[in-house]
Design an enzyme around this catalytic site. Structure first.
Site, mmCIF file in Angstrom:
data_model
loop_
_atom_site.group_PDB
_atom_site.id
_atom_site.type_symbol
_atom_site.label_atom_id
_atom_site.label_comp_id
_atom_site.label_asym_id
_atom_site.label_seq_id
_atom_site.Cartn_x
_atom_site.Cartn_y
_atom_site.Cartn_z
ATOM 1 N N LYS A 125 51.756 12.771 41.500
ATOM 2 C CA LYS A 125 52.677 12.458 40.439
ATOM 3 C C LYS A 125 51.832 12.205 39.009
ATOM 4 C CE LYS A 125 55.894 11.651 43.621
ATOM 5 N NZ LYS A 125 56.812 12.806 43.778
ATOM 6 N N SER A 133 58.534 18.015 43.551
ATOM 7 C CA SER A 133 58.555 17.001 42.873
ATOM 8 C C SER A 133 57.744 17.192 41.566
ATOM 9 C CB SER A 133 58.100 15.498 43.610
ATOM 10 O OG SER A 133 56.696 15.778 43.790
#
Length: 158
Positions: free
Chosen positions: A84, A40
């Site tokens: 993230k 990710s």
């Protein structure tokens, strides 16, 4: 056992207890090591993992901003901590691609008070705020600021 030996044993035990207390306080409230891996955050973070230093002061004082890479307790699995990038903080408007694999359709949201918007750098393979919405500030675990491993990429994050 003589009296001197008992005292020195007690002093050594107290030093060990102090060391573990200091380590606990440091890793819980100040700094910790974080091993981050997965697709990710490609290309910022290696697929097979990088080791980082994460500080926990800014997440507790509200000093996390757009562009920071953060550790978040996953809203989908509270046992997991994910890495993230912050795309917006409370009050910001964020426009994102709804389904980047299948269309260019976008949506715009205003981030509510006490929340942040997070996305992985690899939008084609990331479960993030596009899936579960803005994340409460209380799920922040820390802000990554220094890469420790691999040695060839040692240093601050861009």
């Amino acid at each position: 056992m003589n009296q001197f030996f008992k005292k020195s044993l007690a002093v050594e035990a107290a030093h060990v207890v102090n060391l573990f207390c200091s380590l606990h306080i440091t890793s819980t409230y100040l700094y910790s090591l974080a091993y981050c891996y997965g697709p990710s955050m490609l290309p910022t973070i290696n697929l097979y993992g990088d080791l980082f230093l994460a500080e926990k002061i800014s997440s507790r004082t509200g000093k996390v901003g757009t562009g920071d890479i953060v550790l978040i307790r996953s809203p989908l699995n509270p046992r997991a901590v994910v890495t993230k990038r912050v795309k917006g903080v409370e009050g910001d408007s964020v426009t994102y691609v709804i389904d980047p694999k299948n269309s260019d359709e976008t949506n715009t949201v205003v981030i509510p008070k006490g929340h942040i918007w997070i996305e992985g750098d690899n939008i084609y393979n990331s479960r993030d705020s596009r899936d579960f919405g803005a994340v409460p500030y209380g799920l922040l675990c820390g802000r990554i600021f220094w890469r420790v491993w691999p040695p060839k990429r040692f240093g601050p994050l861009e």
